[in-house]
Design a protein around this motif. Structure first.
Motif, PDB file in Angstrom:
ATOM      1  N   GLY A  10     -32.074   0.609  42.158  1.00 47.77           N
ATOM      2  CA  GLY A  10     -31.971   0.279  40.761  1.00 47.77           C
ATOM      3  C   GLY A  10     -32.468  -1.090  40.429  1.00 47.77           C
ATOM      4  O   GLY A  10     -33.328  -1.491  40.834  1.00 47.77           O
ATOM      5  N   GLU A  11     -31.502  -1.818  39.702  1.00 47.50           N
ATOM      6  CA  GLU A  11     -31.391  -3.146  39.359  1.00 47.50           C
ATOM      7  C   GLU A  11     -31.079  -4.084  40.642  1.00 47.50           C
ATOM      8  O   GLU A  11     -31.434  -5.433  40.383  1.00 47.50           O
ATOM      9  N   ARG A  44     -43.586  10.026  43.098  1.00 50.32           N
ATOM     10  CA  ARG A  44     -42.459  10.984  43.596  1.00 50.32           C
ATOM     11  C   ARG A  44     -41.246  10.467  42.994  1.00 50.32           C
ATOM     12  O   ARG A  44     -40.503  11.473  42.318  1.00 50.32           O
ATOM     13  N   LEU A  45     -40.894   9.277  43.045  1.00 50.23           N
ATOM     14  CA  LEU A  45     -39.601   8.880  42.602  1.00 50.23           C
ATOM     15  C   LEU A  45     -39.667   8.837  40.996  1.00 50.23           C
ATOM     16  O   LEU A  45     -38.753   9.043  40.392  1.00 50.23           O
ATOM     17  N   PRO A  51     -34.757   8.148  37.794  1.00 53.21           N
ATOM     18  CA  PRO A  51     -35.673   7.128  38.425  1.00 53.21           C
ATOM     19  C   PRO A  51     -35.178   5.903  38.457  1.00 53.21           C
ATOM     20  O   PRO A  51     -35.441   5.027  39.491  1.00 53.21           O
ATOM     21  N   GLU A  52     -34.286   5.424  37.591  1.00 49.03           N
ATOM     22  CA  GLU A  52     -33.907   3.954  37.532  1.00 49.03           C
ATOM     23  C   GLU A  52     -32.586   3.729  38.436  1.00 49.03           C
ATOM     24  O   GLU A  52     -32.327   2.691  38.858  1.00 49.03           O
TER      25      GLU A  52
END
Length: 64
Positions: A10-11, A44-45, A51-52
Motif C-alpha cells: 500500500g503506502e 495483474r495487481l 490494488p491499493e
C-alpha cells in the motif's frame, strides 16, 4: 553495481535494497522481488479487488 529496489505494501515502505536483501527481509525469493517490478505484475495487481493494499516493487533509478 547491483540494482536497488523499494518494496511497498500500500503506502507503507517495507524495505529498500538489492533484490537479495529485500527477499531476505521479506522471506521470499529474489525472483519475486524482480517480478514485482515487471509490467505483467503491475497489470495483474491492478485487476485485484483492492490494488491499493497490494505489495508492489519499484526499481530505483541510479542517478549519479
Amino acid at each position: 553495481m547491483p540494482k536497488e529496489y523499494a518494496v511497498y505494501k500500500g503506502e507503507d515502505l517495507l524495505v529498500i535494497g538489492t533484490d537479495k536483501e529485500c527477499a531476505e527481509e521479506l522471506g521470499v525469493k529474489p525472483e519475486y522481488i524482480r517480478w514485482l517490478t515487471m509490467p505483467t505484475a503491475k497489470r495483474r495487481l491492478a485487476k485485484r479487488k483492492n490494488p491499493e493494499k497490494c505489495t508492489v516493487g519499484v526499481l530505483l533509478d541510479d542517478e549519479d
